[in-house]
Design a protein around this motif. Structure first.
Motif, mmCIF file in Angstrom:
data_model
loop_
_atom_site.group_PDB
_atom_site.id
_atom_site.type_symbol
_atom_site.label_atom_id
_atom_site.label_comp_id
_atom_site.label_asym_id
_atom_site.label_seq_id
_atom_site.Cartn_x
_atom_site.Cartn_y
_atom_site.Cartn_z
ATOM 1 N N ASP A 372 0.829 -1.213 0.000
ATOM 2 C CA ASP A 372 0.000 0.000 0.000
ATOM 3 C C ASP A 372 0.861 1.259 0.000
ATOM 4 O O ASP A 372 0.568 2.234 -0.716
ATOM 5 C CB ASP A 372 -0.923 -0.010 1.214
ATOM 6 N N ILE A 373 1.918 1.274 0.792
ATOM 7 C CA ILE A 373 2.780 2.460 0.866
ATOM 8 C C ILE A 373 3.527 2.673 -0.446
ATOM 9 O O ILE A 373 3.590 3.804 -0.972
ATOM 10 C CB ILE A 373 3.756 2.331 2.049
ATOM 11 N N GLU A 377 2.849 5.985 -2.851
ATOM 12 C CA GLU A 377 3.928 6.961 -3.028
ATOM 13 C C GLU A 377 4.775 6.693 -4.278
ATOM 14 O O GLU A 377 5.730 7.430 -4.541
ATOM 15 C CB GLU A 377 4.834 6.943 -1.794
ATOM 16 N N TYR A 382 11.324 0.788 -0.331
ATOM 17 C CA TYR A 382 10.724 1.327 0.888
ATOM 18 C C TYR A 382 11.602 0.947 2.072
ATOM 19 O O TYR A 382 11.961 -0.226 2.247
ATOM 20 C CB TYR A 382 9.311 0.774 1.064
ATOM 21 N N TYR A 426 7.131 6.777 6.632
ATOM 22 C CA TYR A 426 5.747 6.759 6.144
ATOM 23 C C TYR A 426 4.908 5.992 7.165
ATOM 24 O O TYR A 426 5.406 5.101 7.875
ATOM 25 C CB TYR A 426 5.638 6.081 4.776
ATOM 26 N N ILE A 428 0.571 4.566 7.967
ATOM 27 C CA ILE A 428 -0.806 4.353 7.508
ATOM 28 C C ILE A 428 -1.743 4.700 8.652
ATOM 29 O O ILE A 428 -1.574 4.226 9.784
ATOM 30 C CB ILE A 428 -1.025 2.902 7.054
ATOM 31 N N VAL A 434 -2.063 6.986 3.505
ATOM 32 C CA VAL A 434 -0.616 6.950 3.686
ATOM 33 C C VAL A 434 -0.125 8.374 3.894
ATOM 34 O O VAL A 434 -0.412 9.267 3.068
ATOM 35 C CB VAL A 434 0.093 6.304 2.473
ATOM 36 N N ARG A 436 3.243 11.031 5.315
ATOM 37 C CA ARG A 436 4.662 11.146 5.636
ATOM 38 C C ARG A 436 4.816 11.669 7.058
ATOM 39 O O ARG A 436 4.033 12.490 7.534
ATOM 40 C CB ARG A 436 5.350 12.102 4.669
#
Length: 462
Positions: A372-373, A377, A382, A426, A428, A434, A436
């Motif tokens: 998802d992240i 983005e 990640y 990051y 959730i 999402v 920052r």
């Protein structure tokens, strides 16, 4: 007195010639008949005794002695008939006194004697007697001879599909290098009439008494002496999804020795060279397989296109040609791991499906969070630390801790933390957005898009 003499004289007169007193030139018919009767009876008795003696002599000098002594035990080698019309050679205990009664006391000295048992597998250079020990490994009766094997070729193509050359390598190594360690072969399919059980019976046709069929309970039993000396241990309808079952079969697949135990006997250490072939109708969880496991070769088998009721009989007639092919064939692979095959060659969708199903809730949720992240983005990689992930798992409703997340990343994903690094954080939120957060310095783990895609392949194959 004179009266008695007169009364018995006719009888005495008729019997005197037989004893030489008062013999007359002729012998009475009654006497001749008695003599012939007695003589014939004696001759018949002598003939019967002579015939019995001939039978004993025949037993005393057999063409091949079926008895043998191993240590201090007498055994008899017999051919036990099977329901399919064939026979297998086996050893059964015998009694010394019975042997002495049947053949005499001198016969026991003639039987072969061995110091004990050993188990040395070989199909191309088999020996029964090895330095005074009796080899318990069974010889195979099929003699290789050049010939065609269309039914076997088509059937193996059905089982191994696009990995047919690996399948030939697997069978060739079983035949020419029986002590080579090989991966655990697992055939799965939810559908019926796929040929999984037929494949097990085909292996039995080739290696005969060196193949045994076990149940799930046999692996959990402490008594294992009946299968520790076999080349192949086959299990149909396998269900070994407990961790202790999985660990045991994995350890056996790479073990060089094992503790064998029989009822009423002490445990002893023996050489172990067995390979495992498993079949199951459960495509998701037949055996507990975790990420990074390289000891399994999982094949999903489709249904047979033709239902040949005489397939095993057809393949039996082609065994000589197939063994000739295996003996002279050049391997398509080389030894690249402890299980011979490189792990990348055995990676299949069926294996990924089982690995994905066996993931814990925490691991599955970590993958979902990372996906998802990275998608939101548009990241190619990640970076995160353990605390970030534990907090996001709690937001998703999964209670976890630092050691659990660290073990998943290190053992299942083979990721190592980097030295203290300044990175962008990051997170959730509870509504799935999402966001920052402030950057900080920590020992971070990095997941690239390539690693994420590999992890997601398992879920996509379901």
């Amino acid at each position: 007195s004179s009266f008695r003499a007169k009364r018995y004289w006719p009888f005495l007169k008729s019997t005197l010639p037989r004893f030489g007193a008062g013999r007359k030139p002729g012998i009475s018919d009654r006497t001749r008949s008695a003599v012939v009767s007695v003589t014939g009876a004696k001759m018949s008795k002598r003939s019967a005794q002579a015939g019995k003696g001939d039978m004993v002599d025949a037993k005393k000098e057999p063409q091949e002695i079926p008895y043998l002594r191993v240590g201090t035990s007498i055994l008899k080698r017999v051919w036990m008939p099977l329901s399919n019309g064939r026979s297998i050679e086996t050893l059964i205990p015998w009694n010394v006194e019975t042997l002495r009664q049947d053949f005499g006391k001198d016969y026991i000295a003639k039987i072969p004697k061995y110091d004990g048992f050993c188990t040395v597998p070989s199909h191309t250079d088999y020996r029964r007697d090895i330095h005074g020990f009796l080899n318990r490994y069974e010889p195979i009766s099929t003699v290789p001879a050049e010939g065609e094997f269309p039914h076997i070729r088509d059937f193996l193509k059905h089982i191994f599909g696009e990995q047919i050359e690996l399948g030939y390598d697997y069978l060739q190594l079983l035949y020419v290098r029986p002590q080579q360690r090989l991966p655990i072969l697992l055939l799965v399919s939810q559908e019926r009439n796929t040929g999984k059980t037929t494949f097990l019976n085909f292996l039995k046709l080739i290696f005969e008494g060196n193949v045994t069929f076990n149940t799930n309970e046999d692996f959990r039993s402490q008594f294992n002496d009946d299968w520790t000396g076999k080349l192949l241990v086959c299990v149909d309808e396998v269900l070994l999804n407990r961790r202790e079952d999985s660990e045991r079969i994995k350890n056996l697949s790479t073990a060089r020795s094992y503790k064998a135990e029989a009822k009423g006997r002490d445990r002893r250490e023996v050489e172990f060279f067995g390979k495992f072939v498993l079949c199951s109708n459960n495509e998701h969880n037949p055996v507990l397989i975790e990420a990074g496991e390289t000891r399994y070769w999982v094949r999903r088998v489709p249904p047979l296109t033709q239902d040949n009721q005489n397939l095993l009989s057809d393949m039996r007639r082609e065994l000589s040609g197939f063994l000739f092919f295996l003996f002279h064939r050049e391997l398509s692979t080389r030894e690249e791991s402890r299980m011979w095959f490189a792990p990348r060659l055995l990676a299949t969708e069926a294996l990924r499906r089982i690995i994905h199903y066996n993931r814990s809730k925490a691991e599955a949720e970590i993958i979902a969070i990372i996906r998802d992240i990275m998608d939101a983005e548009e990241l190619e990689q990640y970076r995160f630390d353990i605390s970030d992930m534990v907090n996001m798992l709690e937001i998703r409703g999964i209670r976890s801790n630092h050691p659990t997340v660290r073990r998943i990343l290190a053992e299942n994903w083979q990721l190592l933390p980097a030295p203290p690094t300044y990175y962008t954080r990051y997170a959730i939120t509870y509504n799935g957005e999402v966001i920052r957060q402030d950057s900080k310095t920590a020992r971070v783990y990095t997941v690239t898009r390539v690693v994420l895609n590999e992890l997601l392949k398992c879920g996509a194959s379901q």
